[in-house]
Design an enzyme around this catalytic site. Sequence first.
Site, PDB file in Angstrom:
ATOM      1  N   ASN A 107      36.305  45.477  26.823  1.00  0.00           N
ATOM      2  CA  ASN A 107      35.883  44.246  27.506  1.00  0.00           C
ATOM      3  C   ASN A 107      35.535  44.579  28.953  1.00  0.00           C
ATOM      4  O   ASN A 107      36.079  45.524  29.525  1.00  0.00           O
ATOM      5  CB  ASN A 107      37.036  43.232  27.482  1.00  0.00           C
ATOM      6  CG  ASN A 107      36.658  41.917  28.143  1.00  0.00           C
ATOM      7  OD1 ASN A 107      35.561  41.403  27.958  1.00  0.00           O
ATOM      8  ND2 ASN A 107      37.561  41.364  28.941  1.00  0.00           N
ATOM      9  N   HIS A 109      35.553  42.755  32.715  1.00  0.00           N
ATOM     10  CA  HIS A 109      36.155  41.585  33.380  1.00  0.00           C
ATOM     11  C   HIS A 109      35.791  41.624  34.863  1.00  0.00           C
ATOM     12  O   HIS A 109      35.895  42.688  35.496  1.00  0.00           O
ATOM     13  CB  HIS A 109      37.678  41.628  33.199  1.00  0.00           C
ATOM     14  CG  HIS A 109      38.370  40.467  33.827  1.00  0.00           C
ATOM     15  ND1 HIS A 109      38.359  39.203  33.258  1.00  0.00           N
ATOM     16  CD2 HIS A 109      39.059  40.354  34.989  1.00  0.00           C
ATOM     17  CE1 HIS A 109      39.026  38.382  34.048  1.00  0.00           C
ATOM     18  NE2 HIS A 109      39.461  39.051  35.102  1.00  0.00           N
ATOM     19  N   ASP A 142      46.681  42.666  22.812  1.00  0.00           N
ATOM     20  CA  ASP A 142      46.966  41.284  22.410  1.00  0.00           C
ATOM     21  C   ASP A 142      47.306  40.360  23.578  1.00  0.00           C
ATOM     22  O   ASP A 142      47.707  39.221  23.379  1.00  0.00           O
ATOM     23  CB  ASP A 142      48.052  41.241  21.330  1.00  0.00           C
ATOM     24  CG  ASP A 142      49.327  41.937  21.775  1.00  0.00           C
ATOM     25  OD1 ASP A 142      49.371  42.398  22.943  1.00  0.00           O
ATOM     26  OD2 ASP A 142      50.261  42.027  20.966  1.00  0.00           O
ATOM     27  N   ASP A 145      43.277  39.987  29.077  1.00  0.00           N
ATOM     28  CA  ASP A 145      42.734  40.961  30.037  1.00  0.00           C
ATOM     29  C   ASP A 145      43.798  41.983  30.474  1.00  0.00           C
ATOM     30  O   ASP A 145      43.857  42.365  31.644  1.00  0.00           O
ATOM     31  CB  ASP A 145      42.165  40.233  31.277  1.00  0.00           C
ATOM     32  CG  ASP A 145      41.058  39.264  30.909  1.00  0.00           C
ATOM     33  OD1 ASP A 145      40.233  39.609  30.044  1.00  0.00           O
ATOM     34  OD2 ASP A 145      41.017  38.161  31.469  1.00  0.00           O
TER      35      ASP A 145
HETATM   36  C1  GAR Z   1      30.398  38.721  33.296  1.00  0.00           C
HETATM   37  O1  GAR Z   1      30.634  38.555  34.674  1.00  0.00           O
HETATM   38  C2  GAR Z   1      31.659  39.189  32.595  1.00  0.00           C
HETATM   39  O2  GAR Z   1      32.429  40.068  33.382  1.00  0.00           O
HETATM   40  C3  GAR Z   1      32.377  37.881  32.408  1.00  0.00           C
HETATM   41  O3  GAR Z   1      31.372  36.970  32.018  1.00  0.00           O
HETATM   42  C4  GAR Z   1      30.143  37.375  32.613  1.00  0.00           C
HETATM   43  C5  GAR Z   1      29.107  37.488  31.529  1.00  0.00           C
HETATM   44  O4  GAR Z   1      27.831  37.705  32.078  1.00  0.00           O
HETATM   45  N1  GAR Z   1      33.404  37.991  31.427  1.00  0.00           N
HETATM   46  C6  GAR Z   1      34.562  37.359  31.514  1.00  0.00           C
HETATM   47  O5  GAR Z   1      34.854  36.638  32.439  1.00  0.00           O
HETATM   48  C7  GAR Z   1      35.500  37.631  30.364  1.00  0.00           C
HETATM   49  N2  GAR Z   1      36.841  37.243  30.721  1.00  0.00           N
HETATM   50  P1  GAR Z   1      26.643  38.201  31.163  1.00  0.00           P
HETATM   51  O6  GAR Z   1      26.574  37.243  29.964  1.00  0.00           O
HETATM   52  O7  GAR Z   1      25.433  38.042  32.044  1.00  0.00           O
HETATM   53  O8  GAR Z   1      26.904  39.600  30.747  1.00  0.00           O
END
Ligand code: GAR
Length: 223
Positions: A107, A109, A142, A145
């Site tokens: 993932n 984050h 699990d 993050d």
């Molecule tokens: C990104 O900033 C990613 O890090 C975040 O969502 C955005 C997706 O952007 N993810 C989270 O917050 C997961 N907890 P994208 O669709 O343009 O890649």
Amino acid sequence: MIEIGVLVSGNGTNLQSIIDSIEARRCSARIKVVISNRPDAYALKRAEKHGIATEVIKKEDFPTREAYDTELAGRLRKHGVGLVALAGFMRIITRTMLEAFPMRIVNIHPALLPSFPGLDVQKKAIEHGVKFSGCTVHFVDDGVDSGPIIIQAVVPVKDDDTVETLSKRILDEEHRIYPEAIHLIGEGRLQVLGRRVVLKDGPEPTGSLENPPVSIFADKTRP
Ligand code: GAR
């Protein structure tokens, strides 16, 4: 070559950075399928433009998270996926997926974990007054993050930052480190030692940062 499935929910700029890095041969991987929980995710269009298979799995069609994840794991397996990359996938992953792909889900984050897990983390970083933020690529476990950290990139938080300006600065780094992490996994360069992920034969990290950059020791008397 590692065969990946990318899970998305929204814009898909991280997906785009992975596609671009693969096409530029910086990242050695192949995207077998992009799966979204939302039919209107722009990420699906990005995948289609590059001839990548797409699928939509809507949460309304499943009574429980586990049922959803059973279907998700089945579809990923059907495409021969060996590594699952969450790229803005706004769903909690259950044990069902973790057992189907043990230490094979990553993932990205938008914060320096373990600070600021969860949602709206750029806003939380500004409100907390941290001087640096950044992004983290980690294996999924699990918790929320909380899995072993693969790569982090740091950006300064500026005094006049808004959520938008900070998010953009972080996102630029996300686009750099996510393909790097996938490449390292694909090349078998990472060793997982409990919580620690070690890069085999990697260069030593160097340098230090301060913010604000006061530099009262700029006359080289710095100890
Ligand atoms: C990104 O900033 C990613 O890090 C975040 O969502 C955005 C997706 O952007 N993810 C989270 O917050 C997961 N907890 P994208 O669709 O343009 O890649």
